[in-house]
Design a protein around this motif. Sequence first.
Motif, mmCIF file in Angstrom:
data_model
loop_
_atom_site.group_PDB
_atom_site.id
_atom_site.type_symbol
_atom_site.label_atom_id
_atom_site.label_comp_id
_atom_site.label_asym_id
_atom_site.label_seq_id
_atom_site.Cartn_x
_atom_site.Cartn_y
_atom_site.Cartn_z
ATOM 1 N N GLN A 129 0.821 -1.205 0.000
ATOM 2 C CA GLN A 129 0.000 0.000 0.000
ATOM 3 C C GLN A 129 0.856 1.257 0.000
ATOM 4 O O GLN A 129 0.567 2.228 -0.711
ATOM 5 N N ALA A 130 1.943 1.237 0.782
ATOM 6 C CA ALA A 130 2.849 2.391 0.823
ATOM 7 C C ALA A 130 3.456 2.651 -0.546
ATOM 8 O O ALA A 130 3.597 3.805 -0.973
ATOM 9 N N SER A 131 3.797 1.594 -1.255
ATOM 10 C CA SER A 131 4.371 1.734 -2.605
ATOM 11 C C SER A 131 3.354 2.301 -3.576
ATOM 12 O O SER A 131 3.671 3.195 -4.378
ATOM 13 N N LEU A 132 2.130 1.792 -3.514
ATOM 14 C CA LEU A 132 1.085 2.283 -4.407
ATOM 15 C C LEU A 132 0.727 3.737 -4.103
ATOM 16 O O LEU A 132 0.455 4.522 -5.015
ATOM 17 N N ASP A 133 0.728 4.090 -2.822
ATOM 18 C CA ASP A 133 0.464 5.483 -2.438
ATOM 19 C C ASP A 133 1.524 6.414 -3.035
ATOM 20 O O ASP A 133 1.210 7.505 -3.522
ATOM 21 N N LEU A 134 2.773 5.978 -2.993
ATOM 22 C CA LEU A 134 3.861 6.782 -3.550
ATOM 23 C C LEU A 134 3.686 6.967 -5.058
ATOM 24 O O LEU A 134 3.843 8.076 -5.581
ATOM 25 N N LEU A 135 3.369 5.874 -5.759
ATOM 26 C CA LEU A 135 3.202 5.956 -7.204
ATOM 27 C C LEU A 135 2.046 6.880 -7.574
ATOM 28 O O LEU A 135 2.128 7.653 -8.539
ATOM 29 N N SER A 136 0.966 6.808 -6.813
ATOM 30 C CA SER A 136 -0.170 7.690 -7.055
ATOM 31 C C SER A 136 0.217 9.149 -6.835
ATOM 32 O O SER A 136 -0.124 10.025 -7.644
ATOM 33 N N LYS A 137 0.964 9.379 -5.780
ATOM 34 C CA LYS A 137 1.422 10.729 -5.444
ATOM 35 C C LYS A 137 2.339 11.293 -6.533
ATOM 36 O O LYS A 137 2.272 12.471 -6.895
ATOM 37 N N ALA A 138 3.215 10.421 -7.062
ATOM 38 C CA ALA A 138 4.188 10.847 -8.070
ATOM 39 C C ALA A 138 3.641 10.771 -9.492
ATOM 40 O O ALA A 138 4.327 11.183 -10.436
ATOM 41 N N LYS A 139 2.417 10.203 -9.637
ATOM 42 C CA LYS A 139 1.807 10.025 -10.954
ATOM 43 C C LYS A 139 2.703 9.183 -11.869
ATOM 44 O O LYS A 139 2.965 9.518 -13.023
ATOM 45 N N ILE A 140 3.174 8.080 -11.314
ATOM 46 C CA ILE A 140 4.029 7.136 -12.035
ATOM 47 C C ILE A 140 3.294 5.797 -12.124
ATOM 48 O O ILE A 140 2.732 5.317 -11.128
ATOM 49 N N ALA A 141 3.297 5.177 -13.291
ATOM 50 C CA ALA A 141 2.660 3.867 -13.470
ATOM 51 C C ALA A 141 3.563 2.765 -12.938
ATOM 52 O O ALA A 141 4.795 2.871 -12.995
ATOM 53 N N ASN A 142 2.953 1.695 -12.459
ATOM 54 C CA ASN A 142 3.764 0.611 -11.878
ATOM 55 C C ASN A 142 4.688 -0.017 -12.915
ATOM 56 O O ASN A 142 5.799 -0.460 -12.576
ATOM 57 N N HIS A 143 4.283 -0.046 -14.183
ATOM 58 C CA HIS A 143 5.134 -0.677 -15.195
ATOM 59 C C HIS A 143 6.364 0.168 -15.533
ATOM 60 O O HIS A 143 7.254 -0.288 -16.259
ATOM 61 N N ASP A 144 6.419 1.398 -15.023
ATOM 62 C CA ASP A 144 7.604 2.232 -15.230
ATOM 63 C C ASP A 144 8.683 1.987 -14.169
ATOM 64 O O ASP A 144 9.777 2.545 -14.258
ATOM 65 N N VAL A 145 8.365 1.181 -13.165
ATOM 66 C CA VAL A 145 9.313 0.884 -12.082
ATOM 67 C C VAL A 145 9.945 -0.485 -12.335
ATOM 68 O O VAL A 145 9.246 -1.477 -12.530
ATOM 69 N N VAL A 146 11.265 -0.519 -12.327
ATOM 70 C CA VAL A 146 11.973 -1.774 -12.595
ATOM 71 C C VAL A 146 11.750 -2.770 -11.468
ATOM 72 O O VAL A 146 11.430 -3.938 -11.694
ATOM 73 N N ALA A 147 11.933 -2.309 -10.226
ATOM 74 C CA ALA A 147 11.808 -3.224 -9.091
ATOM 75 C C ALA A 147 11.659 -2.431 -7.799
ATOM 76 O O ALA A 147 12.003 -1.248 -7.715
ATOM 77 N N ILE A 148 11.144 -3.123 -6.799
ATOM 78 C CA ILE A 148 11.072 -2.616 -5.432
ATOM 79 C C ILE A 148 12.133 -3.334 -4.610
ATOM 80 O O ILE A 148 12.289 -4.554 -4.712
ATOM 81 N N GLY A 149 12.853 -2.598 -3.794
ATOM 82 C CA GLY A 149 13.766 -3.193 -2.826
ATOM 83 C C GLY A 149 13.190 -3.012 -1.440
ATOM 84 O O GLY A 149 13.032 -1.890 -0.967
ATOM 85 N N SER A 150 12.824 -4.101 -0.786
ATOM 86 C CA SER A 150 12.199 -4.033 0.537
ATOM 87 C C SER A 150 13.123 -4.604 1.602
ATOM 88 O O SER A 150 13.453 -5.796 1.574
ATOM 89 N N HIS A 151 13.523 -3.744 2.521
ATOM 90 C CA HIS A 151 14.325 -4.236 3.644
ATOM 91 C C HIS A 151 13.503 -5.163 4.526
ATOM 92 O O HIS A 151 14.020 -6.118 5.093
ATOM 93 N N GLY A 152 12.201 -4.904 4.616
ATOM 94 C CA GLY A 152 11.364 -5.663 5.532
ATOM 95 C C GLY A 152 11.490 -5.126 6.948
ATOM 96 O O GLY A 152 12.242 -4.189 7.218
ATOM 97 N N GLN A 153 10.734 -5.734 7.844
ATOM 98 C CA GLN A 153 10.764 -5.329 9.253
ATOM 99 C C GLN A 153 11.522 -6.367 10.061
ATOM 100 O O GLN A 153 11.099 -7.520 10.164
#
Length: 371
Positions: free
Chosen positions: A75-99
């Motif tokens: 959800q945090a990732s999708l919120d960022l993309l919506s805020k930046a007006k960037i489509a998910n297919h424009d992002v190569v990858a997500i790097g998640s450290h995790g908790q």
Amino acid sequence: MTQRQLYIGLMSGTSADAIDVALVDLQFSPKLIAQHSLPLPYKIQQQIHALSLPDENEIDRMCALDTELGQLFAQASLDLLSKAKIANHDVVAIGSHGQTIRHRPPGSIQGTFTLQIGDPNLIAELTGITTVADFRRRDMAAGGQGAPLVPAFHQAVFKSQKHDRVILNIGGMANITWLPAEGKTSGFDTGPGNVLMDNWVQTHLNKSYDANGDWASTGSVNPELLNLLLSDAFFSLPAPKSTGRENFNRTWLDNHLHILPSQPAAVDVQATLLELTATSIATSINQLSPAKKEIFVCGGGAYNTRLMQRLANLLTNSTVMSTSALGVDPQWIEAMAFAWLAQQTMHRKSGNLRAVTGANREVILGGVYYA
């Protein structure tokens, strides 16, 4: 026009107060395109902190939280993309450290392992973006501490050919990256950063943190308590070394307080905890080299005015400033680092530094969960 190489970095640290998300263009030098922070509900924070120490029914509680955090990271990732007006297919990858809920580096009597949760399968499925996660365990498999991993990013972005530099990250725990103008990069955890101070102010003032160190600045350091805390074996361990909430927590503090013949005022304990963080950091930095250094601070501690003043007082042969002086907001460096580490993995390049983690070799970190 050169096509951008967009990656997302996700970071939730020891404090577990929020998920920091950074959208980074890694075509050339890392460039922060957009950022977002998703506060974690207090109930989730409590569940995370409870899992950092052994207790009952851990597997069920961990698995349920793994799923919930995976959904929140997505959800945090999708919120960022919506805020930046960037489509998910424009992002190569997500790097998640995790908790991180448990970190036992080599030498721990409980064994050697580390565990970060926030299911990357869910992140990839819900965002439609390939996700890289579980960065620490491959370094540990190669004989390393599994942390800190961010120094490789610090080296790539902040190393100077003219000046000796230290990048000091003060999150829940504190760690340093030593970037000499000539010579190899090194780094290690120095001990508690904000974790003990945050917990103490939550207990006594019902605040999530001591803004600017204002409360601590009205108290007096208790020398006896400070010396007791600094006597912990971790501070005298040689590098490489790493630590976490498993070692430095409220029980650890209470055990030391109970040794004292009389209990200090709560505000004096806060002042002493700030001094513990400042002293353990300054001692570690002063041991690196007698030469003058540029010290750039990132993480939440960079906003603690009192802590920054104490560091400047203890590190008189160096300049102490925020990484904003280098053009990078101190809040977003760790999230940016995991975007960069994801790119390293996707390009099949190593992401750890042997001199930092103590691994036998430099390895490709993380597992890849394809969209």
